[in-house]
Design a protein around this motif. Sequence first.
Motif, short mmCIF file in Angstrom:
data_model
loop_
_atom_site.label_atom_id
_atom_site.label_comp_id
_atom_site.label_asym_id
_atom_site.label_seq_id
_atom_site.Cartn_x
_atom_site.Cartn_y
_atom_site.Cartn_z
N PHE A 176 -53.34 9.85 -53.42
CA PHE A 176 -51.96 10.19 -53.70
C PHE A 176 -51.08 9.85 -52.50
O PHE A 176 -51.53 9.90 -51.36
N ALA A 177 -49.82 9.55 -52.78
CA ALA A 177 -48.83 9.52 -51.71
C ALA A 177 -48.33 10.95 -51.50
O ALA A 177 -48.62 11.83 -52.31
N VAL A 178 -47.60 11.16 -50.42
CA VAL A 178 -47.15 12.53 -50.13
C VAL A 178 -46.21 13.01 -51.25
O VAL A 178 -46.30 14.14 -51.69
N VAL A 179 -45.34 12.12 -51.67
CA VAL A 179 -44.48 12.45 -52.81
C VAL A 179 -44.93 11.57 -53.96
O VAL A 179 -44.80 10.35 -53.91
N GLU A 180 -45.51 12.19 -54.98
CA GLU A 180 -46.16 11.42 -56.04
C GLU A 180 -45.52 11.79 -57.37
O GLU A 180 -45.08 12.93 -57.58
N THR B 210 -54.33 10.60 -62.86
CA THR B 210 -55.43 10.51 -61.91
C THR B 210 -56.41 11.67 -62.12
O THR B 210 -57.63 11.47 -62.08
N LEU B 211 -55.86 12.86 -62.33
CA LEU B 211 -56.74 14.01 -62.56
C LEU B 211 -57.63 13.76 -63.77
O LEU B 211 -58.83 14.09 -63.77
N ASP B 212 -57.05 13.17 -64.82
CA ASP B 212 -57.83 12.90 -66.02
C ASP B 212 -58.88 11.82 -65.77
O ASP B 212 -60.01 11.91 -66.26
N ALA B 213 -58.48 10.80 -65.02
CA ALA B 213 -59.38 9.66 -64.84
C ALA B 213 -60.57 10.00 -63.95
O ALA B 213 -61.64 9.40 -64.09
N HIS B 214 -60.39 10.97 -63.03
CA HIS B 214 -61.47 11.29 -62.10
C HIS B 214 -61.86 12.75 -62.27
O HIS B 214 -61.57 13.59 -61.44
N LYS B 215 -62.52 13.01 -63.35
CA LYS B 215 -62.81 14.40 -63.71
C LYS B 215 -63.82 15.04 -62.77
O LYS B 215 -63.85 16.25 -62.62
N THR B 216 -64.68 14.23 -62.16
CA THR B 216 -65.74 14.83 -61.33
C THR B 216 -65.27 15.10 -59.89
O THR B 216 -65.92 15.83 -59.16
N PRO C 161 -57.68 12.21 -51.43
CA PRO C 161 -57.00 11.96 -50.16
C PRO C 161 -55.52 11.71 -50.38
O PRO C 161 -55.10 11.21 -51.43
N VAL C 162 -54.73 12.10 -49.39
CA VAL C 162 -53.29 11.89 -49.43
C VAL C 162 -52.91 10.91 -48.33
O VAL C 162 -53.34 11.07 -47.18
N ILE C 163 -52.13 9.90 -48.70
CA ILE C 163 -51.80 8.79 -47.79
C ILE C 163 -50.30 8.82 -47.53
O ILE C 163 -49.50 9.01 -48.44
#
Lengths: 699, 699
Positions: free
Chosen positions: A516-520, A528-534, A539-541
């Motif tokens: 994620f960026a700081v402001v997303e 993203t939450l759906d795509a990476h369920k596990t 990380p925040v960039i």
Amino acid sequence: MTAVMGFLQSMLVASLYHMRSTLVIDIVSLHEAWIPKFFKFLGFNLLLAFGASLSLFLISPAAAGSGIPDVKAYLNGVESPVFRNFFTIKTFVAKVIGSALAVGSSLVMGKEGPMLHAGSILAVILGSSNWFKQKMDAASHWGTYTYNRDIRDLVACGAACGVCTAFKAPVGGVLFAMEMSTRWRKELTWRCFLVSAITIVVVKYSISICVSHGHCSYLQWGSLAWFQQAYPTPYGQTWAFVLLAVVGGWVASVFTSFNTWVCLVRKKWSKFFSFRILEVCVISIITSIVLFAVPLGGRCKTCDTQDPEHCVKGASMFMTFGGYGCSDGTYNDLAVLAFNPQGFKIQALFSAPHGTFHVTSLLLYSAIYYFLAAITYGAFIPSGLFTVSLIFGGCFGRIWAEVLLKLGLIDGSAAGIVGIYALLGAASFLGGLMRMSASMCLVLMEMTGAPNTLPFLMMVLIISKGVGDRFNYSVFDHQIMLKGFNFIGGIPEHIVNRAHLEAEDVMSKPKVSASFAVVESSENLVNTLDAHKTSGAFPVISVPARPGEVGDFMGIISRPSVMELLAQHEDEPEIDLSSKVEVAPIVIPPGMPLTFIYNLMQEQGVNYVPVIRCHGPLEGMVTRGDIVEVQNHKLDRFHVKEQLAQAASDIQGGRIIQSMMIEKQAAALREAITGPLVRARELAMKDIREHDELLDGSQ
Amino acid sequence: MTAVMGFLQSMLVASLYHMRSTLVIDIVSLHEAWIPKFFKFLGFNLLLAFGASLSLFLISPAAAGSGIPDVKAYLNGVESPVFRNFFTIKTFVAKVIGSALAVGSSLVMGKEGPMLHAGSILAVILGSSNWFKQKMDAASHWGTYTYNRDIRDLVACGAACGVCTAFKAPVGGVLFAMEMSTRWRKELTWRCFLVSAITIVVVKYSISICVSHGHCSYLQWGSLAWFQQAYPTPYGQTWAFVLLAVVGGWVASVFTSFNTWVCLVRKKWSKFFSFRILEVCVISIITSIVLFAVPLGGRCKTCDTQDPEHCVKGASMFMTFGGYGCSDGTYNDLAVLAFNPQGFKIQALFSAPHGTFHVTSLLLYSAIYYFLAAITYGAFIPSGLFTVSLIFGGCFGRIWAEVLLKLGLIDGSAAGIVGIYALLGAASFLGGLMRMSASMCLVLMEMTGAPNTLPFLMMVLIISKGVGDRFNYSVFDHQIMLKGFNFIGGIPEHIVNRAHLEAEDVMSKPKVSASFAVVESSENLVNTLDAHKTSGAFPVISVPARPGEVGDFMGIISRPSVMELLAQHEDEPEIDLSSKVEVAPIVIPPGMPLTFIYNLMQEQGVNYVPVIRCHGPLEGMVTRGDIVEVQNHKLDRFHVKEQLAQAASDIQGGRIIQSMMIEKQAAALREAITGPLVRARELAMKDIREHDELLDGSQ
């Protein structure tokens, strides 16, 4: 807390034993014709087995199996939805009822694994009580990054208590918990030790009271720990023990493979609970048929004593089940093994003299037992492997000893020589099965109460563990793999070192979508939450200084934090994550070898480690010396460093006696003794004053 | 390697005992007038004590003291010039000779601490042999950042062996090493366990051979582990044991304070070796006078048997030293305690029935013993505290039991009731002194061979540890502080948590002088090395992009690397450090709490951790899942995951039996058995071929 746990544990043990023994008596009292006898036996067993698995289904399916693999995975730091129902009071009830019924149904399984699980549940339940939770919250933690350590500590303590009550082996229990856990702190040793000590004192004390009142004769029916056995120490036969350990380790590793295969086959068919219950019934029917038919192949042995009830010497409580083709004053050695309660069997195997059982009978029985145990473990009942291993291993060791005696290779003149082979046979099988040398060694020693067997036990357990390690992993690790837990561990260091893998080879590269960026934008977040369920953390960039460059790594945000922010700012198109971003506690360079990462994850308990090649400016260095200074100056409870310096200067000034600081010692003692009293008096005085004031006010 | 270690250990034990017993016999055989008797006693003791400290001075002064504090500090990761001479063969020789002489000289000290140190030295010496070194080098490490772990593992194993031989307590030895070490890997448990098992089998086997040949009667003279004692289990007297533990823990903590003070006083005067030797002589003279004078206050007791040599029941080898104001058929209970070898004393205290010693005699003796032990520990001889604690604690427990019996508070009818009080008294003193519950518990249990005392032992040890922790640290930690080691540990987690210290509060800020640029002037390097003599590593900072900014953190360079570079580029004014800069394995943010840093340093074994606020771009993430994948796919020795998948697909395809992979199991077994043979044959064939080729070539 711990005393309560110990008491509950002991009550559990007592109730288990009671139920079990009364059930066994029912089976024993069959003196009818063959066919009705068989059907009664079969029906009784079937009913209990069905009841056991039905109670699991109705109350809590999470209580199936031994529970040890799950507890081990949980202690390793595995997060899984399985654990949601794993430490609940429902599971506890199901576990206790289920295992009591299952043990009564003559199925080839033990009650110790379930007891360990029950102990862990009790610990978690007690630990989640409000009073305790407050204490836990006070010791706050840093970030969501590390997993919930306190609950895991409680689970470890509970497991230690479980083993402790099951085998009356307090030290063995602590070591068992230690060998199961991946991470082990020193403080946990004391806590586990304390809990186990209290548990064992409570258990033993309540048993001694119970025995002295005469109400506990049934307790002795199935308990493992009721026999004290003296063994010889034939150091000249060490070679025979080594061979026994090698073969035992191999047999155990084959057992693991076989059981894994059975579990795989089971997995294919057991999509539905109805099938799993049916399977238990089938296993129960097979067990009943086999156990009933096998004694027909037994040999008749003459009783050692005239008393028909106590026929076999060295096992005073052993039933003979007169009949089965043998006349009075004799016993059928296979019937004796097939129908007696587990505790009696173990006692007989470990202590009866040479010749009590014939070699062919032992071979037949142990082969059948091996097969039945392998198909039973993992079925839909709470089942353990300890007792099973003890009985099979005992048979195995006795066979070994009898063969060697027949060949004239060993000297059988010492009393209990066959018994020690049985004990070491059990040790070799346990070592090959569970690969936990230290704890098994102590459990067996504390169980038999024969410390002089320790050297042999240690040797046999280590050898059989080594032999087993050549073929596969421990039976628990296989179960963990079958359950698909993200379990770390089980690979010896030299293999990791040989692989020459580094963080770069292991890490998952940051895709644009997984960070994620700081402001997303909230849309992006949801996707993203759906795509990476596990993934549990992302990380925040930071926004790169110039377009085209990659932004710097800012920190980590956990899935719950993102979801919380999403819920708070439901309607906003863009969300500022910075309030929830956590600084990554540990950051590693790309060249770090896998061994180091392994240690880091296991010992620090982090589940996500960012890989960074370069850093910003240096803020400072923490050195060993810094830590020691803080420890010795800021945190030292007793100000020993200052005391030492003061004393040294006093001595330098000639005031040697003064430097002894006797007054300080005495003051500390006085404080420790009078402190609570003074505080109590103050409280009392305050009460009186308040009361007086109240009176004054009311006048 | 381990077998050799065990053998050497047992030889060491035997030689120690032999020397000791023959010396003691000499003392025993004094039947002259008072004055010459006294002077002979004094002279003999003085000579031996002088010899002990002189041998230390001549061979290796590093062998002074018990060695346990030093070993503990070494295992903690302390780097100190002290350790340069600590694990050498010279120190070993000095330790063995010194402790044998010192024990013979009637000084109040034990030989177990030195034996532990001797075991560690043996392990290191064996470990530094060439063959072993090559194996160690193969398992290469990452960076100079972590301390030399393999040697430390060897030391831990050696310590376990030492305890194992000293007390015949294999499991106790492993636990002792575990409790001493700060970092403990699972693999180390197996290794220690294996080493201990082999050691104990070798020791016990050699003793049994020795005994059967009749040459070892003298072995029984001073050995602790030669008595097996049955104890009752009076659960109703638990309250008395708890009180005993509380008082014992307090007495032990006072001992620690008193001994620390003595060591401080000693430190002031002992600048020169001559004084330290003189001090030993003075202590020896005091000991001789006191031990000789004390029996005058003893009471005469009637012998239990008619045999004048074996007068006291339950301690068959106890000498009575007829005389000392008592007529034939009676014994002086204080003389008996003062003059017998340590092993006999312990046996008598732990097993003799009620009334063998009078309360006032016990009180007098234990007070004197306490005082003598406190001034002896830390003197310039190799001295331990185990035996001392057993004897003092045994007296203390007996006093407790006798007083309670006199007051009629406990029931003394059970056999050995005073003995179990003595055992628990020793446990309470040991617990308060060493604060190592688990290992002490097993050592005492394995020593007496009475597993039924385990619950009491655990309880007493934990209580006395808790009581001791209220007043000061363990006696070893005090010694470590006195020696000024950079020891981390000893502070309970809740205290660290309460302090709310973070990395920022703890870290040392980077001064310009203490960090290097990538290209640094050699003058600056030399100056910095001189100015920071205690630092072993320095951070390296990149040249800032713009002047005025602070450069980024590049990595760390160790002192030896800097010195090497300086030597290589002696004449150049500027040196490029980049070839030797190492990436920092672990980097922490400024907000990390102290608890976390504590764990990091202790478990990862790093001595320098850079503190960084911001990072460069993210390279990747290592998650638990990544590690599990590598483990289950790349590193899995048995390819269990693949096997499981294959079997599952086989089952899915209806090939259930095929999926069992019996052939694979069988092949693995065949390989394990025939593999070495095949390889041996290949080697032989190759030899023959080469020989043939040689012949062909020469023709």
